[in-house]
Motif scaffolding. Structure first.
Motif, PDB file in Angstrom:
ATOM      1  N   LEU A 158       0.992  -1.113  -0.018  1.00 33.89           N
ATOM      2  CA  LEU A 158      -0.045  -0.097   0.089  1.00 33.89           C
ATOM      3  C   LEU A 158       0.946   1.325   0.046  1.00 33.89           C
ATOM      4  O   LEU A 158       1.881   1.254   1.036  1.00 33.89           O
ATOM      5  CB  LEU A 158      -0.914   0.086   1.222  1.00 33.89           C
ATOM      6  CG  LEU A 158      -1.849   1.381   1.547  1.00 33.89           C
ATOM      7  CD1 LEU A 158      -2.659   1.719   0.537  1.00 33.89           C
ATOM      8  CD2 LEU A 158      -2.324   1.144   3.044  1.00 33.89           C
ATOM      9  N   PHE A 159       0.671   2.058  -0.925  1.00 35.15           N
ATOM     10  CA  PHE A 159       1.537   3.343  -1.022  1.00 35.15           C
ATOM     11  C   PHE A 159       0.675   4.732  -0.682  1.00 35.15           C
ATOM     12  O   PHE A 159      -0.510   4.746  -1.671  1.00 35.15           O
ATOM     13  CB  PHE A 159       2.316   3.420  -2.515  1.00 35.15           C
ATOM     14  CG  PHE A 159       3.171   2.420  -2.774  1.00 35.15           C
ATOM     15  CD1 PHE A 159       4.561   2.569  -2.599  1.00 35.15           C
ATOM     16  CD2 PHE A 159       2.670   1.154  -3.350  1.00 35.15           C
ATOM     17  CE1 PHE A 159       5.293   1.712  -2.950  1.00 35.15           C
ATOM     18  CE2 PHE A 159       3.722   0.264  -3.549  1.00 35.15           C
ATOM     19  CZ  PHE A 159       4.989   0.265  -3.283  1.00 35.15           C
ATOM     20  N   VAL A 160       1.020   5.565  -0.120  1.00 39.00           N
ATOM     21  CA  VAL A 160       0.058   6.636   0.259  1.00 39.00           C
ATOM     22  C   VAL A 160       1.049   7.884   0.133  1.00 39.00           C
ATOM     23  O   VAL A 160       2.114   7.818   0.825  1.00 39.00           O
ATOM     24  CB  VAL A 160      -0.589   6.420   1.451  1.00 39.00           C
ATOM     25  CG1 VAL A 160      -1.317   7.891   1.582  1.00 39.00           C
ATOM     26  CG2 VAL A 160      -1.447   5.619   1.525  1.00 39.00           C
ATOM     27  N   ALA A 161       0.649   9.054  -0.474  1.00 40.36           N
ATOM     28  CA  ALA A 161       1.207  10.135  -0.282  1.00 40.36           C
ATOM     29  C   ALA A 161       0.034  11.408   0.118  1.00 40.36           C
ATOM     30  O   ALA A 161      -0.931  11.329  -0.600  1.00 40.36           O
ATOM     31  CB  ALA A 161       2.139  10.663  -1.555  1.00 40.36           C
ATOM     32  N   ALA A 162       0.302  12.235   1.055  1.00 38.31           N
ATOM     33  CA  ALA A 162      -0.759  12.992   1.363  1.00 38.31           C
ATOM     34  C   ALA A 162      -0.107  14.390   1.661  1.00 38.31           C
ATOM     35  O   ALA A 162       1.105  14.274   2.238  1.00 38.31           O
ATOM     36  CB  ALA A 162      -1.697  12.530   2.621  1.00 38.31           C
ATOM     37  N   ARG A 163      -0.830  15.293   1.751  1.00 34.87           N
ATOM     38  CA  ARG A 163      -0.272  16.659   2.605  1.00 34.87           C
ATOM     39  C   ARG A 163      -0.927  17.122   3.676  1.00 34.87           C
ATOM     40  O   ARG A 163      -2.090  17.221   3.663  1.00 34.87           O
ATOM     41  CB  ARG A 163      -0.443  17.861   1.078  1.00 34.87           C
ATOM     42  CG  ARG A 163       0.529  17.648  -0.147  1.00 34.87           C
ATOM     43  CD  ARG A 163       0.186  18.471  -1.116  1.00 34.87           C
ATOM     44  NE  ARG A 163       0.869  18.201  -2.493  1.00 34.87           N
ATOM     45  CZ  ARG A 163       2.044  18.134  -2.689  1.00 34.87           C
ATOM     46  NH1 ARG A 163       3.089  18.782  -2.055  1.00 34.87           N
ATOM     47  NH2 ARG A 163       2.634  17.654  -3.734  1.00 34.87           N
ATOM     48  N   ILE A 164      -0.262  17.586   4.327  1.00 28.20           N
ATOM     49  CA  ILE A 164      -0.484  18.346   5.695  1.00 28.20           C
ATOM     50  C   ILE A 164       0.025  19.623   5.698  1.00 28.20           C
ATOM     51  O   ILE A 164       1.270  19.868   5.946  1.00 28.20           O
ATOM     52  CB  ILE A 164      -0.406  17.505   6.830  1.00 28.20           C
ATOM     53  CG1 ILE A 164      -0.991  17.899   8.226  1.00 28.20           C
ATOM     54  CG2 ILE A 164       0.896  17.111   7.170  1.00 28.20           C
ATOM     55  CD1 ILE A 164      -1.128  16.903   9.472  1.00 28.20           C
ATOM     56  N   GLY A 165      -0.662  20.709   5.816  1.00 25.89           N
ATOM     57  CA  GLY A 165      -0.109  22.004   5.573  1.00 25.89           C
ATOM     58  C   GLY A 165       0.661  22.139   4.216  1.00 25.89           C
ATOM     59  O   GLY A 165       0.021  21.642   3.144  1.00 25.89           O
TER      60      GLY A 165
END
Length: 282
Positions: A265-272
């Motif tokens: 499982l691969f995830v990229a996400a932005r926080i700020g």
């Protein structure tokens, strides 16, 4: 530990070390944390000497990315590496790595295309180019990379295989499991960009990933599990999700359902303004 900033002295230092036995290379961009130090420790278990490179590579940053603000802490990093027993620190500047007139790039098709390759055009060309140069400069017997950057590891192995590299060979490029904080967040130099509140919310990422994996293992469909993961992130402090995908662990081909070969499982996400990536075995 010897610190070298120019190529000719590097070659002399490497030749002297090689007389004692195998050399392992740990390439980094500095701002070292426990994840990097785990690579150094693993490398020491397999080689007589460990060489570490620190180079903030401009060719793997996009025009709107954080090259100027990327943390640079050479003195602190050097002290950490000496304490871990590294033998050599290769600390070139941009002029030493890319002299005037430099005109060559290494591009790896296939495994570089999805995930971060799609979100960051040209990124993996920059990674492959600098790592190929580092391999040629140090000519290590082994090289160690963190599995947090799983796609990077796949690109580098593919490059070594396709170019018939011997120092190191593709088989001598080792992945080391991701080192995590107590709340599960993967260690990253970019975690330093997070505010106190963002850092608290960032723990939602590994938690949501574990929940998605548990759901899939319990019989949930891939689409439903990934939609739930995305919803959890967006309601848990993340501003956007670049991708949340299940792919073949070796080829990085997209998976839409169960398969006999290993997947991740691969995830990229932005926080700020901070982009976090992670991956876990399915």
């Amino acid at each position: 530990m010897q610190t070298v900033t120019q190529l000719d002295p590097l070659r002399g230092a490497v030749e002297a070390l090689r007389a004692d036995g195998p050399i392992a290379l740990v390439p980094t961009m500095g701002a070292l944390h426990e994840g990097h130090l785990a690579l150094v420790r693993e490398a020491r278990r397999h080689a007589a000497h460990v060489a570490v490179s620190i180079f903030v590579n401009p060719r793997q940053f996009g025009p709107k990315e954080d090259l100027a603000s990327y943390p640079r802490q050479a003195e602190r990093d050097s002290q950490l590496l000496e304490a871990e027993g590294a033998s050599l620190l290769w600390l070139p500047d941009v002029a030493a790595m890319y002299p005037q007139g430099y005109a060559t790039s290494v591009s790896v098709d296939g495994v570089s295309a999805p995930l971060c390759g799609a979100a960051r055009p040209g990124h993996f060309d920059g990674v492959a180019t600098v790592v190929c140069k580092l391999f040629n400069q140090v000519q290590p017997d082994l090289a160690f990379f963190g599995e947090k950057d799983w796609q990077q590891l796949a690109v580098i192995r593919r490059m070594a295989r396709d170019l018939d590299l011997l120092f190191p060979s593709a088989e001598a490029i080792r992945g080391v499991p991701t080192v995590r904080e107590g709340d599960g967040l993967a260690m990253s130099s970019r975690n330093a960009y997070l505010s106190v509140e963002q850092r608290k919310d960032a723990a939602t990422l590994p938690r949501a990933m574990r929940q998605a994996i548990a759901a899939i293992r319990g019989g949930a469909g891939y689409d439903a599990a990934l939609q739930a993961l995305t919803s959890t992130l967006l309601s848990g402090g993340f501003s956007s999700v670049d991708y949340a995908e299940i792919r073949d662990a070796a080829s990085l081909e997209l998976r839409e359902g169960p398969h006999s070969d290993p997947a991740r499982l691969f995830v990229a996400a932005r926080i700020g303004t901070t982009r976090l990536i992670d991956n876990m075995p399915l």
